[in-house]
Write an enzyme that holds these catalytic residues in place. Structure first.
Site, mmCIF file in Angstrom:
data_model
loop_
_atom_site.group_PDB
_atom_site.id
_atom_site.type_symbol
_atom_site.label_atom_id
_atom_site.label_comp_id
_atom_site.label_asym_id
_atom_site.label_seq_id
_atom_site.Cartn_x
_atom_site.Cartn_y
_atom_site.Cartn_z
ATOM 1 N N GLY A 63 2.416 -5.673 -0.395
ATOM 2 C CA GLY A 63 1.907 -5.330 -1.721
ATOM 3 C C GLY A 63 1.975 -3.847 -2.040
ATOM 4 O O GLY A 63 1.967 -3.000 -1.149
ATOM 5 N N ARG A 89 7.742 -9.578 0.860
ATOM 6 C CA ARG A 89 6.765 -10.054 1.846
ATOM 7 C C ARG A 89 7.420 -10.775 3.027
ATOM 8 O O ARG A 89 6.737 -11.372 3.857
ATOM 9 C CB ARG A 89 5.733 -10.958 1.168
ATOM 10 C CG ARG A 89 4.874 -10.190 0.169
ATOM 11 C CD ARG A 89 3.666 -10.976 -0.284
ATOM 12 N NE ARG A 89 2.886 -10.200 -1.234
ATOM 13 C CZ ARG A 89 1.887 -9.382 -0.892
ATOM 14 N NH1 ARG A 89 1.549 -9.234 0.370
ATOM 15 N NH2 ARG A 89 1.232 -8.698 -1.819
ATOM 16 N N ASP A 110 0.343 -6.180 9.319
ATOM 17 C CA ASP A 110 1.411 -7.105 9.713
ATOM 18 C C ASP A 110 2.755 -6.401 9.774
ATOM 19 O O ASP A 110 3.540 -6.602 10.702
ATOM 20 C CB ASP A 110 1.536 -8.233 8.675
ATOM 21 C CG ASP A 110 0.601 -9.384 8.986
ATOM 22 O OD1 ASP A 110 -0.084 -9.328 10.023
ATOM 23 O OD2 ASP A 110 0.558 -10.330 8.186
ATOM 24 N N LYS A 150 0.175 1.726 5.036
ATOM 25 C CA LYS A 150 0.022 1.456 3.611
ATOM 26 C C LYS A 150 -0.874 0.274 3.373
ATOM 27 O O LYS A 150 -0.670 -0.768 3.990
ATOM 28 C CB LYS A 150 1.390 1.145 3.004
ATOM 29 C CG LYS A 150 1.364 0.666 1.566
ATOM 30 C CD LYS A 150 2.146 -0.631 1.358
ATOM 31 C CE LYS A 150 1.428 -1.810 1.974
ATOM 32 N NZ LYS A 150 2.004 -3.096 1.664
ATOM 33 N N THR A 151 -1.865 0.354 2.520
ATOM 34 C CA THR A 151 -2.569 -0.774 1.927
ATOM 35 C C THR A 151 -3.771 -0.278 1.144
ATOM 36 O O THR A 151 -4.571 0.501 1.649
ATOM 37 C CB THR A 151 -3.046 -1.839 2.944
ATOM 38 O OG1 THR A 151 -3.967 -2.707 2.280
ATOM 39 C CG2 THR A 151 -3.770 -1.265 4.131
ATOM 40 N N ILE A 152 -3.878 -0.742 -0.090
ATOM 41 C CA ILE A 152 -5.043 -0.361 -0.888
ATOM 42 C C ILE A 152 -6.318 -0.930 -0.283
ATOM 43 O O ILE A 152 -7.399 -0.430 -0.533
ATOM 44 C CB ILE A 152 -4.936 -0.813 -2.372
ATOM 45 C CG1 ILE A 152 -4.900 -2.333 -2.522
ATOM 46 C CG2 ILE A 152 -3.755 -0.166 -3.066
ATOM 47 C CD1 ILE A 152 -5.193 -2.805 -3.950
ATOM 48 N N ASP A 153 -6.179 -2.001 0.534
ATOM 49 C CA ASP A 153 -7.359 -2.667 1.086
ATOM 50 C C ASP A 153 -8.119 -1.798 2.081
ATOM 51 O O ASP A 153 -9.272 -2.072 2.390
ATOM 52 C CB ASP A 153 -6.969 -3.977 1.776
ATOM 53 C CG ASP A 153 -6.395 -4.981 0.793
ATOM 54 O OD1 ASP A 153 -6.520 -4.761 -0.430
ATOM 55 O OD2 ASP A 153 -5.821 -5.983 1.252
ATOM 56 N N LYS A 198 -27.747 -5.968 -22.427
ATOM 57 C CA LYS A 198 -27.876 -7.430 -22.460
ATOM 58 C C LYS A 198 -26.883 -8.188 -21.588
ATOM 59 O O LYS A 198 -26.853 -9.411 -21.642
ATOM 60 C CB LYS A 198 -27.753 -7.917 -23.908
ATOM 61 C CG LYS A 198 -26.433 -7.611 -24.580
ATOM 62 C CD LYS A 198 -26.436 -8.087 -26.030
ATOM 63 C CE LYS A 198 -25.149 -7.716 -26.734
ATOM 64 N NZ LYS A 198 -25.157 -8.008 -28.151
ATOM 65 N N GLY A 241 -8.901 -7.334 -2.662
ATOM 66 C CA GLY A 241 -9.152 -7.123 -1.244
ATOM 67 C C GLY A 241 -9.680 -8.387 -0.593
ATOM 68 O O GLY A 241 -10.877 -8.606 -0.569
ATOM 69 N N ARG A 242 -8.766 -9.224 -0.096
ATOM 70 C CA ARG A 242 -9.191 -10.516 0.447
ATOM 71 C C ARG A 242 -9.841 -10.399 1.818
ATOM 72 O O ARG A 242 -10.849 -11.017 2.099
ATOM 73 C CB ARG A 242 -7.986 -11.467 0.598
ATOM 74 C CG ARG A 242 -7.499 -12.088 -0.666
ATOM 75 C CD ARG A 242 -7.053 -13.533 -0.450
ATOM 76 N NE ARG A 242 -8.165 -14.436 -0.461
ATOM 77 C CZ ARG A 242 -8.839 -14.807 -1.547
ATOM 78 N NH1 ARG A 242 -8.509 -14.362 -2.715
ATOM 79 N NH2 ARG A 242 -9.841 -15.641 -1.449
ATOM 80 N N GLU A 251 -13.081 -9.730 -3.391
ATOM 81 C CA GLU A 251 -12.234 -10.887 -3.684
ATOM 82 C C GLU A 251 -12.372 -11.972 -2.624
ATOM 83 O O GLU A 251 -12.363 -13.152 -2.934
ATOM 84 C CB GLU A 251 -10.771 -10.421 -3.762
ATOM 85 C CG GLU A 251 -9.819 -11.461 -4.286
ATOM 86 C CD GLU A 251 -8.382 -10.933 -4.316
ATOM 87 O OE1 GLU A 251 -8.115 -9.874 -3.724
ATOM 88 O OE2 GLU A 251 -7.530 -11.600 -4.924
ATOM 89 N N TYR A 288 -4.694 -5.861 -10.165
ATOM 90 C CA TYR A 288 -3.348 -5.332 -10.393
ATOM 91 C C TYR A 288 -3.368 -3.943 -11.015
ATOM 92 O O TYR A 288 -2.433 -3.171 -10.856
ATOM 93 C CB TYR A 288 -2.554 -6.309 -11.257
ATOM 94 C CG TYR A 288 -2.377 -7.637 -10.576
ATOM 95 C CD1 TYR A 288 -1.378 -7.808 -9.617
ATOM 96 C CD2 TYR A 288 -3.219 -8.708 -10.835
ATOM 97 C CE1 TYR A 288 -1.225 -9.012 -8.953
ATOM 98 C CE2 TYR A 288 -3.078 -9.916 -10.179
ATOM 99 C CZ TYR A 288 -2.085 -10.070 -9.237
ATOM 100 O OH TYR A 288 -1.936 -11.254 -8.572
ATOM 101 N N GLY A 330 -4.951 -1.514 -10.131
ATOM 102 C CA GLY A 330 -5.155 -0.434 -9.161
ATOM 103 C C GLY A 330 -4.019 -0.234 -8.176
ATOM 104 O O GLY A 330 -3.968 0.762 -7.463
ATOM 105 N N ARG A 331 -3.078 -1.192 -8.126
ATOM 106 C CA ARG A 331 -2.044 -1.109 -7.089
ATOM 107 C C ARG A 331 -0.926 -0.135 -7.420
ATOM 108 O O ARG A 331 -0.183 0.279 -6.530
ATOM 109 C CB ARG A 331 -1.422 -2.496 -6.859
ATOM 110 C CG ARG A 331 -2.440 -3.579 -6.556
ATOM 111 C CD ARG A 331 -1.790 -4.801 -5.951
ATOM 112 N NE ARG A 331 -0.629 -5.251 -6.686
ATOM 113 C CZ ARG A 331 0.154 -6.262 -6.301
ATOM 114 N NH1 ARG A 331 -0.136 -6.916 -5.178
ATOM 115 N NH2 ARG A 331 1.183 -6.628 -7.018
#
Lengths: 574, 574
Positions: B91, B155, B186, B212-215, B252, B261-262, B321, B426, B428-429
């Protein structure tokens, strides 16, 4: 790293981010006419946008008054201390706090000894006389900050005779010289009615409006834009630009982005001009061309197919929140469903559908099952179908999917389609205002103060020449009655309004069938922004001309840039 | 106003926004060690994160190799021209383009006459030898720009013997001296396998990884963070801050914000530290405490009730997520449903539910009807329930609503509750990388070039001392094998991997039951970021300590600030 507890009151417990703190210290410039001595020059008598005779009857005290322009003067207007109230009305828009700061600073600088009241929670605060006295410590932390939380807003209107009387009582109790109403088309209409009522009652309280709405649908020649539109569109465009880069990078998603704005499609159009999506649907065009949902679906599907042939199985599609309100057949279906569901029951076998007209039945069956279900099951307290709850972006994804599957079986489409849905709404209403909105709002507020000091009422604060540097902006006020037209009532005398107009404006029943409105400024299909879009969209559809505006910058080149719609409408940009 | 057609190739047809253009011209600083002559100093032999014996068997050529640090040197490393390939894997994350720019600039400056290839579409590009030769004109337009569209990503993994052979063929055909793999846990595991395979085959091609990974779940002592996390969290936090100001202004809505982020909840935790929401759910804590959905619902509902008593009928709640993946009972229900639905049919009357275990049946009935339906109807191509498609934020809104209604009838709750759901993903990536990510990525790439030039393989580019100014950052490489552990396979020899490991690594069947992995770095409940959050959340729940970080700024004070998680983990911030 946050500056722990900056200011001391109001946002007492707030911790500010670095950016919030830097915005707090951002020096606000004023149009030069507001920087020194000024006087007010009246223009010619005004009329109304439509039906001037009816407007004249509805506003006997205000109709025809001239708009006014502030000009440099040798002598200062007498700086008597004033008592001024301010109220925020309707949905949030970035910059609201700066309008208040502008009024406040005007009073500090030009009417020493003045008192300022902030009515809490919108017009209800005026009616219930709920307010906070605004002082330097209280106001300071909100400078250039997003949100409406300084005094909060509300959606009430001052409509019944009792409510007008309550407003009168508040004005008398606080000895208000002026009331500034910050709001959209409805709220400014209401401001004008209050101005008329106060004038009719010989109250000293003058009423000035300010144009607020992210939707961008309150504008005219003298009021070139409403505040908040610039910031909201830039926030949405940042997100759209990011999603576009993502679409191009991953190459496998169609992003359907629904954008806030029910009535008019200005936000969608502006975001399209900023980002160059493959498709942007404009509600006003859909309505003008009397398009059906099938037409819209086919338009999208055709482009998806063409793009697939070019090897692009991705794209970005912008959709105005109010899209389906613009589709005539949907309105018809909803009306029939409301009627039917009020008296009848839906049977599982679907026989009930035969009670719909042929066209409506066909449309209903064309809708994705989840939307059908939503239409049948979710009702508002009056039993009506909740159109506003329909996630149009998901509905369109489902309809395009179905159409693509059909074409695939016919061998006319060989691509892959995965839809991703987005709704950008609340993220844009309370962002930190752009430099443009910050300055524009400050000038609107400062100018509103000047109008009050000059004894004006029933005007909307008007700041112009907005493509020029701030110092060259003009300031003044436009007669609210000149923005008005009347709407004929559909229901005979069911409205509270007419009891006010009778009571408050001493009108006869015969005029009761008209209601004054500031008509929403819709996207003009002959206007420069739409024409620019229309001239480029076919290229954007097929070629990828994506632009990523990036996050709003507060310093550096481009930080003061104005939105495209405004520049195009001002004729500054081709 | 966009600069019409800047650069000439690659993003050929692109029109750049002002901010994009200004980022293009943003000068990238390098750690001083990379600015002059340097040499590489090896550390002590390395081991593995777990099961070193197994890792040693899986990586006979690489295991134990030292990590290496770049240090200033009097003489330059011999600047032989190199042929280097680069591949983006998985990703998108902001900054990927800058890693490529870093490698490119290194080769230009330290290995004149080098050739650089960008493999297109991820590892598949390596296998199919699909590439583009990178030159100055091609690379330039991507400097400091978001996205992965320069060469795109994919991927695929290089896993089967045939695929390893394909990679070998590509390396031979292009005479690659080096391959840089930019990816997550991975992909870096895969990079290490390729490095081992190439070394085993006596290929000259060295392999270097980049984190690399935003997670944010690929990190360790030597690799303090993965790139993209900083930018993504700041983009989400901008939106969360805006929504908070909106919540406080309108008073209100409860905004339920699901964040991408799974696997790990780092993004949610970081956003919480940046914005101070009323509630942030951390998956790792839910799992550690073996919480049920009912527990989670009660936790939220209790706070909603307490806030209502204080007069706050609004709030902001952050949800990772992957939340429901952390709830043991949900996993159990899903497993039972998958099993049941494979063989049985759901009857309308609901008798089928008796085939579930008591606990699962109870949970199923606790779920909102829309989620029940989704679980039963939507399956992936293997017939499995699609957990990933569940909109957790909407599910929680429905469950909290139900619980509040119950309490209302019992007289325990008198407030109003309206939930608004959001998913920030999406957006933020692919944003424009922050100054931090821009510099970090450039240093990672530049350092990767240096490692290759020094003949290293099987290392992950490592840049450290990140709380200091860029000039003081350290650079080097960490042995990928030292980050590894093994996972025992659940399924006996069904995996493609073991045929590679047999084939490629010449291992016996007996080792075939282990798979090497770089374990995802989860949120540590004893780590500084979570402890900081845990110490403050009760206050945030009741009092409104919202912070609005605002849009990412590229110049001015704070523009170089680093995210909270990293500062807390580095012990720089308390």
């Amino acid at each position: 790293m946050a500056a722990e507890n900056g200011p001391s009151l109001g946002r007492l417990a707030s911790v500010y981010s670095e950016v919030q703190t830097s915005r707090l210290h951002h020096a606000l410039r004023l149009p030069s006419v507001l920087c020194s001595q000024f006087s007010l020059v009246d223009g010619p008598p005004s009329s109304a946008t439509g039906n001037p005779d009816e407007i004249a009857k509805l506003f006997p005290n205000l109709f025809g008054q001239p708009s006014a322009t502030l000009v440099p003067a040798k002598e200062a207007v007498e700086g008597k201390a004033l008592k001024v109230g301010v109220v925020l009305s309707g949905g949030q828009a970035p910059g609201g706090h700066n309008v208040i700061c502008g009024i406040f600073d005007f009073l500090q600088e030009h009417a020493k000894g003045s008192t300022m009241y902030g009515f809490k929670g919108g017009p209800a605060g005026v009616m219930k006389c709920k307010y906070v006295e605004l002082n330097t410590d209280f106001v300071y932390p909100y400078r250039n900050q997003g949100g409406f939380d300084m005094i909060c807003s509300g959606r009430d209107k001052i409509e019944t005779p009792e409510q007008f009387k309550q407003a009168e009582d508040t004005a008398n109790k606080l000895e208000l010289d002026g009331l500034v109403v910050i709001g959209g088309d409805d709220s400014n209409t209401n401001a004008c009615l209050i101005a008329e009522y106060f004038r009719g009652k010989n109250l000293k309280t003058r009423v000035i409006g300010c144009p607020k709405t992210i939707d961008g649908d309150l504008k005219c020649h003298e009021v070139p834009t409403s505040f908040g539109f610039d910031t909201a569109c830039k926030i949405y465009s940042e997100m759209i630009g990011n999603v576009m880069t993502d679409a191009r990078s991953s190459g496998k998603y169609y992003h359907f982005v629904r954008l806030m704005g029910r009535a008019a499609s200005h936000i969608t159009l502006e975001c399209a001009l900023q980002t160059h999506p493959n498709i942007a649907l404009i509600g006003e065009e859909v309505a003008a061309k009397k398009q059906t949902l099938k037409n819209v679906t086919d338009y999208i599907t055709d482009i998806v197919c063409k793009r697939a042939e070019l090897g692009y199985n991705y794209g970005v599609i912008l959709i105005p929140e109010g899209l389906i309100d613009f589709v005539p057949e949907v309105q018809k279906l909803i009306a029939e469903l409301n009627e039917f569901l009020a008296h009848d029951i839906v049977d599982e076998a679907g026989v009930w559908k035969n009670k719909l007209e042929q066209e409506s039945k066909k449309l209903f069956e064309f809708l994705p099952p989840s939307i059908q279900e939503q239409l049948l099951l979710e009702r508002d307290p009056h039993g009506n179908v909740q159109v506003a709850k329909i996630e149009t972006e998901k509905m369109l994804i489902a309809m395009v999917e179905t159409e693509l599957e059909r074409r695939k079986t016919e061998g006319k489409y060989k691509g892959n389609f995965i839809g991703q849905s987005h709704f950008f709404g609340y993220e844009g209403r309370c962002g930190l205002p752009t430099n443009f909105d910050a300055s524009y709002c400050y000038a609107l507020g400062y100018g509103a103060g000047a109008l009050l000091q000059c004894g004006k009422t029933g005007l909307i604060s008007s700041v112009g020449n907005l493509a020029a540097p701030v110092s060259e902006w003009t300031a003044g006020g436009t007669a609210l009655t000149s923005l008005m037209d009347v709407e004929r009532r559909h229901v005979i005398f069911s409205s509270i309004f007419f009891s006010i107009s009778d009571f408050a404006l001493h009108k006869r029943n015969s005029t009761g069938k008209f209601k004054p409105v500031i008509k929403k400024a819709m996207v003009e299909l002959e206007g420069a922004p739409f024409k620019k879009f229309a001239s480029l969209r076919d290229e954007w559809a097929i070629k990828n001309r994506y632009i990523s505006p990036g996050p709003i910058q507060f310093i550096g080149s481009g930080a003061d840039a104005v939105n495209r719609t405004l520049l195009l409408e001002l004729g500054v940009q081709a």
